[in-house]
Design an enzyme around this catalytic site. Structure first.
Site, PDB file in Angstrom:
ATOM      1  N   CYS A 133      75.618 -71.020  40.932  1.00  0.00           N
ATOM      2  CA  CYS A 133      75.912 -70.388  42.347  1.00  0.00           C
ATOM      3  C   CYS A 133      74.291 -69.821  42.781  1.00  0.00           C
ATOM      4  O   CYS A 133      74.105 -69.312  43.730  1.00  0.00           O
ATOM      5  CB  CYS A 133      76.662 -69.122  42.233  1.00  0.00           C
ATOM      6  N   LYS A 205      82.365 -59.188  40.970  1.00  0.00           N
ATOM      7  CA  LYS A 205      82.959 -60.381  40.372  1.00  0.00           C
ATOM      8  C   LYS A 205      82.730 -60.550  39.160  1.00  0.00           C
ATOM      9  O   LYS A 205      81.455 -60.540  38.758  1.00  0.00           O
ATOM     10  CB  LYS A 205      82.584 -61.642  41.411  1.00  0.00           C
ATOM     11  N   ARG A 227      78.375 -68.765  33.909  1.00  0.00           N
ATOM     12  CA  ARG A 227      77.840 -67.728  34.984  1.00  0.00           C
ATOM     13  C   ARG A 227      77.648 -66.276  34.287  1.00  0.00           C
ATOM     14  O   ARG A 227      77.567 -65.391  35.143  1.00  0.00           O
ATOM     15  CB  ARG A 227      79.013 -67.849  35.831  1.00  0.00           C
ATOM     16  N   LYS A 258      87.084 -59.185  42.179  1.00  0.00           N
ATOM     17  CA  LYS A 258      87.606 -60.557  41.918  1.00  0.00           C
ATOM     18  C   LYS A 258      87.422 -60.746  40.493  1.00  0.00           C
ATOM     19  O   LYS A 258      86.513 -60.416  39.843  1.00  0.00           O
ATOM     20  CB  LYS A 258      86.834 -61.725  42.652  1.00  0.00           C
ATOM     21  N   SER A 285      92.640 -68.290  41.420  1.00  0.00           N
ATOM     22  CA  SER A 285      93.387 -69.672  41.177  1.00  0.00           C
ATOM     23  C   SER A 285      94.334 -69.726  39.979  1.00  0.00           C
ATOM     24  O   SER A 285      95.395 -70.057  39.811  1.00  0.00           O
ATOM     25  CB  SER A 285      92.495 -70.764  41.316  1.00  0.00           C
TER      26      SER A 285
HETATM   27  C1  PBG Z   1      82.081 -69.579  43.502  1.00  0.00           C
HETATM   28  C2  PBG Z   1      83.417 -69.047  43.579  1.00  0.00           C
HETATM   29  C3  PBG Z   1      84.582 -69.286  42.557  1.00  0.00           C
HETATM   30  C4  PBG Z   1      85.641 -68.674  43.417  1.00  0.00           C
HETATM   31  C5  PBG Z   1      85.537 -68.387  44.680  1.00  0.00           C
HETATM   32  N1  PBG Z   1      84.040 -68.729  44.872  1.00  0.00           N
HETATM   33  C6  PBG Z   1      84.561 -69.586  41.174  1.00  0.00           C
HETATM   34  C7  PBG Z   1      83.378 -69.236  40.295  1.00  0.00           C
HETATM   35  O1  PBG Z   1      82.693 -68.398  40.394  1.00  0.00           O
HETATM   36  O2  PBG Z   1      83.378 -70.182  39.431  1.00  0.00           O
HETATM   37  C8  PBG Z   1      87.142 -68.667  42.520  1.00  0.00           C
HETATM   38  C9  PBG Z   1      88.163 -68.665  43.093  1.00  0.00           C
HETATM   39  C10 PBG Z   1      89.566 -68.881  42.448  1.00  0.00           C
HETATM   40  O3  PBG Z   1      89.484 -69.110  41.209  1.00  0.00           O
HETATM   41  O4  PBG Z   1      90.409 -68.867  43.230  1.00  0.00           O
HETATM   42  N2  PBG Z   1      81.218 -68.999  43.938  1.00  0.00           N
END
Ligand code: PBG
Length: 340
Positions: A133, A205, A227, A258, A285
Site C-alpha cells: 500500500c 485498520k 503489511r 476495519k 471479505s
Molecule cells: C487495501 C485494502 C484491503 C481491503 C480494502 N482495501 C486489503 C488489504 O489491506 O490488504 C480489504 C477489504 C476486504 O477484505 O473486504 N488497501
C-alpha cells in the site's frame, strides 16, 4: 427480606413490543456496497467470494447498480481490478484520468446523478507489482525489514484522489494507512477546487487475516513481506484513538474501523470518543466468505446470521456498515424479513 424497589419483571414481549423498544435498526440507508470494476470482458465471479463479481465498466455494471438503487442501497465503494501489465513499481495507472475507476465513476455519475453516492478506494496495492500500500524503500536491506517510504506514497495517493474527484466521486476513501494521507489528500483536493469532495478515512485498520478473499479478488497480496509495518496490531485497542485523532485533525469527514467483527470493542471505543463523527465499519471479505461457506454447507442459517452480524456492528456503534451482504440484506428486508 426486602424486595429491591424496581424488581425486574417480564414484559409481554410480543413482536411489535420487541420492535418498539429495539435499540438498533438495520436499513439499506446505512449500508455501502463495495463493487469491483475491471476494464473489459464479462462479469467474473470471484471464487472466494460467492455472489461477488468483477464488473466490466459498461451496461452490466449500470444494470447492477440500478438494481442496488431499486433495493434502497444508494452508496457504493469502488475498487479497481487491474491486470498485471498495467501494474508498475509506482502505481502510475492509479491516477490515469482514463483508468478503470475513473471511467466507472464517470459512467455511473452520468447515469444516476446525485441519486447515487460514490465512494472510491484510494490505495496503491492493486496498482503495484509489489502489492504494497506504500512504495517500498529502494534500499534492499530496508525492503527486507518491510520499510515503506511513507512520504513518496502520499504524492501518488493525492493525485489518485484528485483524479477520482475530477471524475465525479462524492468521497474518496484512503485505505493504505499511510501517515498523513488525509492531510495530503485534503490539501490536494482543496487546491484543485474539490472542496466539496469528502474523505472517508480508514483511520483504524488492522493487519488482518480477514482480507484474504479480497486480495484474491484484486490480485493485490504483497509479493514480499506483509503489511504489519503500516497496519495496526490486533492486540491494540487504545492505539485506535491516536489513529482516529490524527485523521480527525487532518480533516477526515468519516472515520472507519476495519475489520468489523473481531473489532467490535474498537468500534465502540472510537464511537465513544468521537461521537460527533460518522463512523463506518468494514465487514470485510473474510467475514463475508465465512458466512457464505458455512451457509453453503448448511451449517448456519445465512439470513439470520447475516442480520445478526450487521446488527451487532451497528449496535457496537457503527453508523455506516460497508458490506458485501448489502444487496442480500436489502432484498430480505424488503420481503419483510425480521428475525428478532
Ligand atoms: C487495501 C485494502 C484491503 C481491503 C480494502 N482495501 C486489503 C488489504 O489491506 O490488504 C480489504 C477489504 C476486504 O477484505 O473486504 N488497501
Amino acid at each position: 427480606m426486602s424486595y429491591p424497589l424496581h424488581r425486574p419483571r417480564r414484559l409481554r414481549l410480543t413482536k411489535p413490543i420487541r420492535d418498539l423498544v429495539a435499540e438498533t435498526t438495520v436499513s439499506p440507508d446505512h449500508l455501502i456496497l463495495p463493487i469491483f470494476v475491471k476494464e473489459g470482458g464479462k462479469p467474473e465471479e470471484i471464487p472466494a467470494m460467492p455472489g461477488q463479481y468483477r464488473w466490466p465498466v459498461g451496461d452490466e455494471l449500470v444494470k447492477f447498480v440500478s438494481k442496488a438503487l431499486d433495493l434502497g442501497v444508494r452508496s457504493i465503494l469502488l475498487f479497481g481490478y487491474v491486470s498485471s501489465e498495467l501494474k508498475d513499481e509506482e502505481a502510475r495507472y492509479s491516477y490515469n484520468p482514463n483508468g478503470v475507476v475513473q471511467k466507472a465513476v464517470r459512467l455511473l455519475r452520468r447515469e444516476f446523478g446525485s441519486e447515487l453516492v460514490i465512494f472510491t478506494d484510494v490505495c496503491i496495492c492493486n496498482y503495484t507489482v509489489h502489492g504494497h500500500c506504500g512504495i517500498p524503500s529502494k534500499i534492499e536491506r530496508r525492503r527486507i525489514a518491510g520499510y515503506i517510504d511513507n512520504d513518496s506514497t502520499l504524492k501518488i495517493i493525492a493525485k489518485m484522489a484528485v483524479s477520482h474527484a475530477e471524475a465525479g466521486a462524492d468521497f474518496v476513501a484512503p485505505s493504505g494507512m499511510m501517515d498523513g494521507m488525509v492531510a495530503a489528500i485534503r490539501e490536494a483536493l482543496d487546491k484543485e477546487g474539490y472542496t466539496d469532495v469528502g474523505i472517508m478515512s480508514y483511520a483504524v485498520k488492522y493487519a488482518s487475516g480477514f482480507y484474504g478473499p479480497f486480495r484474491e479478488a484484486l490480485e493485490s497480496a504483497p509479493r514480499f513481506g506483509d503489511r504489519r509495518s503500516y497496519q495496526m496490531d490486533p492486540r491494540n485497542a487504545y492505539e485506535a484513538l491516536r489513529e482516529a485523532r490524527l485523521d480527525v485533525e487532518e480533516g477526515a469527514d468519516i472515520l472507519m474501523v476495519k475489520p468489523a467483527l473481531a473489532y467490535l470493542d474498537v468500534i465502540r471505543l472510537v464511537k465513544t470518543h468521537y461521537p460527533d463523527y460518522p463512523l463506518a465499519a468494514y465487514n470485510v471479505s473474510g467475514e463475508y466468505s465465512m458466512v457464505k461457506a458455512a451457509a453453503e454447507k448448511g451449517w448456519i442459517d445465512e439470513k439470520l446470521v447475516t442480520l445478526e452480524i450487521v446488527t451487532a456492528i451497528r449496535r457496537a456503534g457503527a453508523d455506516i456498515v460497508i458490506t458485501y451482504h448489502a444487496l442480500d440484506i436489502a432484498r430480505w428486508l424488503k420481503e419483510g424479513y425480521n428475525p428478532f
